[in-house]
Write a protein that holds these residues in place. Structure first.
Motif, short mmCIF file in Angstrom:
data_model
loop_
_atom_site.label_atom_id
_atom_site.label_comp_id
_atom_site.label_asym_id
_atom_site.label_seq_id
_atom_site.Cartn_x
_atom_site.Cartn_y
_atom_site.Cartn_z
N LEU A 376 -12.58 4.58 48.70
CA LEU A 376 -13.52 3.82 47.87
C LEU A 376 -12.80 3.13 46.72
CD1 LEU A 376 -16.40 6.43 47.91
CD2 LEU A 376 -16.43 4.18 49.02
N ASN A 377 -11.81 3.79 46.16
CA ASN A 377 -11.03 3.17 45.08
C ASN A 377 -10.13 2.05 45.62
OD1 ASN A 377 -11.13 4.38 42.13
ND2 ASN A 377 -11.58 6.06 43.54
N TRP A 378 -9.60 2.21 46.83
CA TRP A 378 -8.79 1.16 47.44
C TRP A 378 -9.64 -0.11 47.65
CZ3 TRP A 378 -8.75 -1.78 51.90
CH2 TRP A 378 -7.53 -2.40 52.24
N ILE A 379 -10.86 0.08 48.14
CA ILE A 379 -11.76 -1.06 48.34
C ILE A 379 -12.06 -1.74 47.00
CG2 ILE A 379 -14.14 -1.68 48.97
CD1 ILE A 379 -13.93 0.51 51.16
N LYS A 380 -12.27 -0.94 45.98
CA LYS A 380 -12.54 -1.51 44.64
C LYS A 380 -11.38 -2.39 44.19
CE LYS A 380 -11.73 0.85 40.92
NZ LYS A 380 -11.73 1.82 39.78
N ARG A 381 -10.16 -1.91 44.36
CA ARG A 381 -8.99 -2.68 43.92
C ARG A 381 -8.74 -3.90 44.81
NH1 ARG A 381 -6.92 2.56 43.81
NH2 ARG A 381 -5.72 2.14 45.72
N GLU A 382 -8.88 -3.70 46.10
CA GLU A 382 -8.50 -4.75 47.05
C GLU A 382 -9.47 -5.93 47.05
OE1 GLU A 382 -5.88 -6.27 49.98
OE2 GLU A 382 -5.69 -4.54 48.64
N TYR A 383 -10.77 -5.65 46.84
CA TYR A 383 -11.79 -6.69 47.00
C TYR A 383 -12.64 -6.90 45.75
CZ TYR A 383 -10.32 -6.13 51.82
OH TYR A 383 -9.56 -6.05 52.97
N ASP A 384 -12.04 -6.61 44.59
CA ASP A 384 -12.70 -6.88 43.31
C ASP A 384 -14.04 -6.17 43.19
OD1 ASP A 384 -12.86 -7.97 40.77
OD2 ASP A 384 -13.82 -9.81 41.46
N ASN A 385 -14.05 -4.90 43.59
CA ASN A 385 -15.19 -4.00 43.40
C ASN A 385 -16.51 -4.56 43.95
OD1 ASN A 385 -16.21 -1.54 42.64
ND2 ASN A 385 -16.50 -2.08 40.50
N PRO A 386 -16.57 -4.78 45.27
CA PRO A 386 -17.82 -5.29 45.85
C PRO A 386 -18.92 -4.23 45.83
CG PRO A 386 -16.34 -4.59 47.58
CD PRO A 386 -15.57 -4.45 46.29
N LEU A 387 -20.15 -4.68 45.98
CA LEU A 387 -21.27 -3.76 46.14
C LEU A 387 -21.12 -3.06 47.49
CD1 LEU A 387 -24.07 -2.59 45.49
CD2 LEU A 387 -25.07 -4.68 46.44
N VAL A 388 -21.08 -1.73 47.47
CA VAL A 388 -20.87 -0.94 48.68
C VAL A 388 -22.09 -0.08 48.97
CG1 VAL A 388 -19.49 0.90 49.75
CG2 VAL A 388 -18.36 -0.91 48.43
N TYR A 389 -22.55 -0.12 50.20
CA TYR A 389 -23.53 0.84 50.70
C TYR A 389 -22.81 1.72 51.72
CZ TYR A 389 -27.18 -2.44 49.02
OH TYR A 389 -27.98 -3.28 48.27
N ILE A 390 -22.85 3.03 51.52
CA ILE A 390 -22.33 3.93 52.54
C ILE A 390 -23.39 3.97 53.64
CG2 ILE A 390 -21.42 6.22 53.07
CD1 ILE A 390 -19.86 4.62 50.90
N THR A 391 -23.08 3.35 54.78
CA THR A 391 -24.09 3.21 55.82
C THR A 391 -23.99 4.27 56.92
OG1 THR A 391 -22.64 1.44 56.66
CG2 THR A 391 -24.62 0.77 55.50
N GLU A 392 -22.88 5.01 56.95
CA GLU A 392 -22.77 6.19 57.81
C GLU A 392 -21.73 7.14 57.24
OE1 GLU A 392 -22.06 5.66 62.01
OE2 GLU A 392 -23.46 3.96 62.12
N ASN A 393 -22.05 8.42 57.31
CA ASN A 393 -21.12 9.49 56.99
C ASN A 393 -21.66 10.72 57.71
OD1 ASN A 393 -19.89 11.17 54.02
ND2 ASN A 393 -18.70 10.17 55.60
N GLY A 394 -20.84 11.33 58.57
CA GLY A 394 -21.42 12.41 59.36
C GLY A 394 -20.40 13.39 59.90
N PHE A 395 -20.91 14.52 60.39
CA PHE A 395 -20.09 15.66 60.81
C PHE A 395 -20.49 16.10 62.21
CE2 PHE A 395 -19.30 20.22 61.20
CZ PHE A 395 -17.99 20.33 60.73
N PRO A 396 -19.52 16.21 63.14
CA PRO A 396 -19.84 16.62 64.51
C PRO A 396 -19.79 18.13 64.71
CG PRO A 396 -17.54 15.97 64.37
CD PRO A 396 -18.11 15.82 62.98
#
Length: 490
Positions: A376-396
């Protein structure tokens, strides 16, 4: 005595700080997700057309781990009212689901529109809104019409035109009520996992060529849908539209410079392949991706790069073509530099990396919260902190009701996400994959991700809440991540 007092004060502030770190910001939204092929069933109900996963599972059941299909799945085509009931019980802010392209357009084209398909999605959307649940709709979640696959599917740029026509129809029929749109789900999986790794429908192996043709079509299709919404519907409907990109976090396997560079290259080429054209200042593919593929193509005696270039107009249309970045994240991997000899082309060889998971990671190899925070911090630095929605996160797991691993996973990953928000990352929602156990593509029903267990041996497809459902319900009600999870485990 003074020491004891100082210790008590320190303990108080430590507990208070930890508690504060577990509280969601105002207006942060919590929801769950599903996908049409994985839950709907009704594969040939009414006039629905055939999609590429229908064709694959029917003609080649042997490639699915348990020889299963999505013909019935969770039977949500008939049991959608039960789905809304469990969503209401959870108390979610929103429900992310996808529309089946062939349920709405049996031929994949707008020459035939299914009235039953329209009714199904209208009924679902209306019921969600009546229960104060926002519908978050994905236009494409892997189930391409088989009729479009006959002339190359996503490897043929003309598919982007058919997608644009489909998108316009969906916006016109549902956009008065749907205010959050996702164009494409997981382009990496659609293209590289399919054509490069030979894993998904339509099961065509074309590494280093088909995957890149698919990638360009997917990105162009996204930009066309975005601009249709932006120019024709946004002013009246007032919604947002973005894309969902899946990615690992690439951690260097060692501190050696070649592995550090390889990990960054992995991020640029696997994630940046999709994000850079849309979210970067310059647009287009990442420079490292263009240069490496061009050089290896030259060494392989191709007359031009295997990576199809964008026109200037396509670059301009893609740049800035998203109101938010949807992020799907499941794993962290250790990356090492691996230079492959020249031979048959592939994306793996082009990027020159190898990936591993450390079996000794705690609490387990699937749950790596520090990797999530770094991503998440890499995305902030790389793309000037865009609005992010976590659209999937899951455990099998295997689908047990006492799913302790899933509870720990979501607890730790949400805490890492809140830490990233504390780092200044612009994240505004978190989506659990998935609302219930479903058809997990090539894995069939052998692994489960659901908050609700589904009895696939029962014609009623009974849904039963797991410990993780009780945990997530508490998170939603309290807007806090509980530290003590024993209360959810029987």
């Amino acid at each position: 005595m003074q020491f004891l007092a100082e210790l008590l004060i320190l303990s108080y502030f430590s507990i208070h700080f930890a508690h504060a770190q577990n509280i969601f910001p105002d207006h942060f939204r919590l929801g769950v997700a599903s996908a049409s092929y994985q839950i709907e069933g009704g594969w040939n109900a009414s006039d629905k057309g055939e999609n590429i996963w229908d064709r694959l599972t029917h003609e080649h059941p042997e490639v699915i781990k348990d020889n299963s299909t999505g013909d019935v799945a969770c039977d949500s085509y008939h049991l959608w009212k039960k789905d809304v009931e469990i969503l209401k019980n959870l108390g979610v802010d929103y429900y992310r689901f996808s529309i089946s392209w062939t349920r709405l357009l049996p031929t994949g084209r707008v020459d035939k529109i299914s009235s039953d398909g329209l009714k199904y999605y209208n009924d679902l959307i209306d019921s969600l809104l009546e229960n104060k649940i926002e519908p978050v709709v994905t236009l494409y979640h892997w189930d391409l019409p088989q009729a479009l696959q006959y002339f190359g599917g996503w490897t043929n740029l003309i598919t982007s035109d058919f997608f644009a026509q489909y998108a316009r129809l969906v916006f016109s029929r549902f956009g008065d009520r749907v205010k959050t749109w996702i164009t494409i789900n997981e382009p990496y999986s659609i293209c590289e996992t399919t054509y490069g790794d030979f894993q998904g429908a339509p099961l065509i192996h074309s590494p280093g060529i088909g995957d890149y043709l698919c990638g360009k079509t997917i990105l162009v299709a996204h930009s066309k849908a975005f601009h249709i919404y932006d120019k024709e519907f946004r002013e009246k409907q007032g919604g947002k539209i973005g894309i969902t990109i899946d990615t690992i976090w690439a951690e260097p396997r060692t501190n050696k410079s070649e592995d550090v560079e390889a990990a960054e290259r992995e991020m640029q080429m696997s994630f940046g392949w999709w994000a850079h054209p849309i979210f970067s200042t310059n647009g287009d593919y990442p420079e490292i991706m263009k240069s490496r593929i061009e050089e290896r193509s030259r060494q392989e005696n191709f007359v031009e790069s295997r990576l199809p270039s964008f026109t200037k107009e396509e670059i301009l249309n893609l740049r800035g073509s998203a109101d938010f970045l949807g992020l799907n994240h499941y794993n962290t991997k250790l990356i090492s530099n691996t230079e492959f000899p020249i031979g048959e082309p592939s994306f793996q060889k082009d990027k020159g990396t190898s990936a591993f998971q450390d079996p000794n990671w705690k609490p387990n190899k699937h749950t790596v919260p520090w990797g999530f925070r770094k991503l998440l911090n890499w995305i902030k630095r790389e793309y000037d902190n865009p609005l992010v929605y976590i659209t999937e996160n899951g455990f099998p797991d295997e689908g047990q009701l006492q799913d302790v691993g899933r509870v720990i996973f979501h607890k730790e990953m949400m805490k890492a996400m809140l830490q990233a928000i504390g780092d200044g990352c612009n994240i505004q929602s978190y989506t659990v994959w998935s609302i219930m156990d479903n058809m997990e593509w090539r894995d069939g029903y052998t692994i489960k991700f659901g908050l609700y267990q589904v009895d696939f041996n029962n014609p009623n497809r009974t849904r039963t809440p797991k410990a993780s459902a009780k945990f997530f319900k508490t998170v939603i009600e309290t807007r806090t991540i509980p530290e003590n999870i024993t209360m959810f485990i029987e």
